[in-house]
Design an enzyme around this catalytic site. Structure first.
Site, PDB file in Angstrom:
ATOM      1  N   GLU A  65      59.204  14.723  75.718  1.00  0.00           N
ATOM      2  CA  GLU A  65      60.424  14.006  75.345  1.00  0.00           C
ATOM      3  C   GLU A  65      60.917  13.127  76.497  1.00  0.00           C
ATOM      4  O   GLU A  65      61.411  12.006  76.273  1.00  0.00           O
ATOM      5  CB  GLU A  65      61.513  15.003  74.953  1.00  0.00           C
ATOM      6  CG  GLU A  65      62.779  14.365  74.411  1.00  0.00           C
ATOM      7  CD  GLU A  65      62.543  13.562  73.140  1.00  0.00           C
ATOM      8  OE1 GLU A  65      63.023  12.408  73.084  1.00  0.00           O
ATOM      9  OE2 GLU A  65      61.884  14.078  72.221  1.00  0.00           O
ATOM     10  N   GLU A  72      60.748   4.324  76.072  1.00  0.00           N
ATOM     11  CA  GLU A  72      61.719   3.560  75.283  1.00  0.00           C
ATOM     12  C   GLU A  72      62.625   2.727  76.183  1.00  0.00           C
ATOM     13  O   GLU A  72      62.926   1.561  75.876  1.00  0.00           O
ATOM     14  CB  GLU A  72      62.552   4.511  74.427  1.00  0.00           C
ATOM     15  CG  GLU A  72      61.771   5.156  73.283  1.00  0.00           C
ATOM     16  CD  GLU A  72      62.639   6.048  72.424  1.00  0.00           C
ATOM     17  OE1 GLU A  72      63.787   6.329  72.846  1.00  0.00           O
ATOM     18  OE2 GLU A  72      62.192   6.450  71.335  1.00  0.00           O
TER      19      GLU A  72
END
Length: 233
Positions: A65, A72
């Site tokens: 994650e 991102e």
């Protein structure tokens, strides 16, 4: 100087973790799941290998994650317009998280399924655990809770300041662990002295207020008492 650089490196790393927790809903879900799994694992007599598998699975999901979040952020910096390649990169990052989560589910099945079938109310209150397992799970739980609280109540830095003194929480936990494992008044007294000096140093340096130190003592004490009093016979 090298010690300061190492401390700063840890500070930056934990700052990145806190930022991800604060801004990413999926990371918050992962942490809640991690706390639940660690607490749930106390109900079973896990072997060292099984404990290792659980910890690795949790770490792998959080690691994936974090990488996905970093990807991102980098893509958002590089381009503000829609890009097919940027979309592919984000999808690949998300796929890494899915694979890690699937791996964690599979490990949970291997570790807990058969044991859960044998679980009963009588077993819950009559479990036997090796102290090393309890120590590891206890400290990991405190660490995750401290980081989560610091991310929710944004103040200070990961290793300096904040709503709660993590150093004091861990020091308090260690004192109680030594007592539960040794029942030695001398060892307990020495550990208590060191814990007091730790709390005093955080207070005198202005890193934490008395309230934040007391919250740390309360958290470390409550978690450790629960773990060692109710899950060790």
């Amino acid at each position: 100087m090298w010690i300061i650089k190492i401390i700063n490196s840890f500070n930056h790393a934990i700052a990145g973790l806190i930022h991800a927790i604060r801004t990413q809903r999926n990371m918050q879900i992962h942490l809640v799941a991690a706390i639940f799994v660690l607490a749930f694992s106390l109900l079973f007599d896990l072997s060292r290998i099984e404990v290792a598998l659980v910890i690795i699975a949790i770490s792998f999901v959080i690691f994936a994650e974090l990488i996905n979040t970093a990807v991102e952020v980098i893509i958002d910096i590089l381009t503000q317009d829609y890009s097919f390649k940027a979309r592919i990169a984000k999808n690949i990052g998300a796929a890494a998280v899915i694979i890690a989560a699937g791996n964690a589910i599979f490990i949970a099945y291997l570790v807990f399924f058969k044991k859960a079938q044998e679980l009963s109310l009588n077993l819950i209150f009559n479990l036997r655990h090796e102290p090393l397992h309890l120590v590891f799970i206890n400290l990991f739980l405190i660490f995750i809770i401290v980081i989560t609280l610091k991310s929710i109540f944004s103040s200070g830095t990961p290793l300096k300041g904040g709503i709660i003194s993590g150093h004091t929480a861990l020091a308090t936990s260690v004192v109680l662990i030594i007592w539960f494992l040794t029942k030695s008044l001398l060892a307990f007294s020495l550990a208590l002295t060191l814990a007091f000096l730790t709390a005093q140093s955080r207070l005198e340096a202005g890193t934490h207020s008395l309230k934040e130190i007391l919250i740390g003592i309360l958290l470390g004490g409550v978690i450790t008492v629960i773990v060692f009093y109710f899950f060790r016979i």
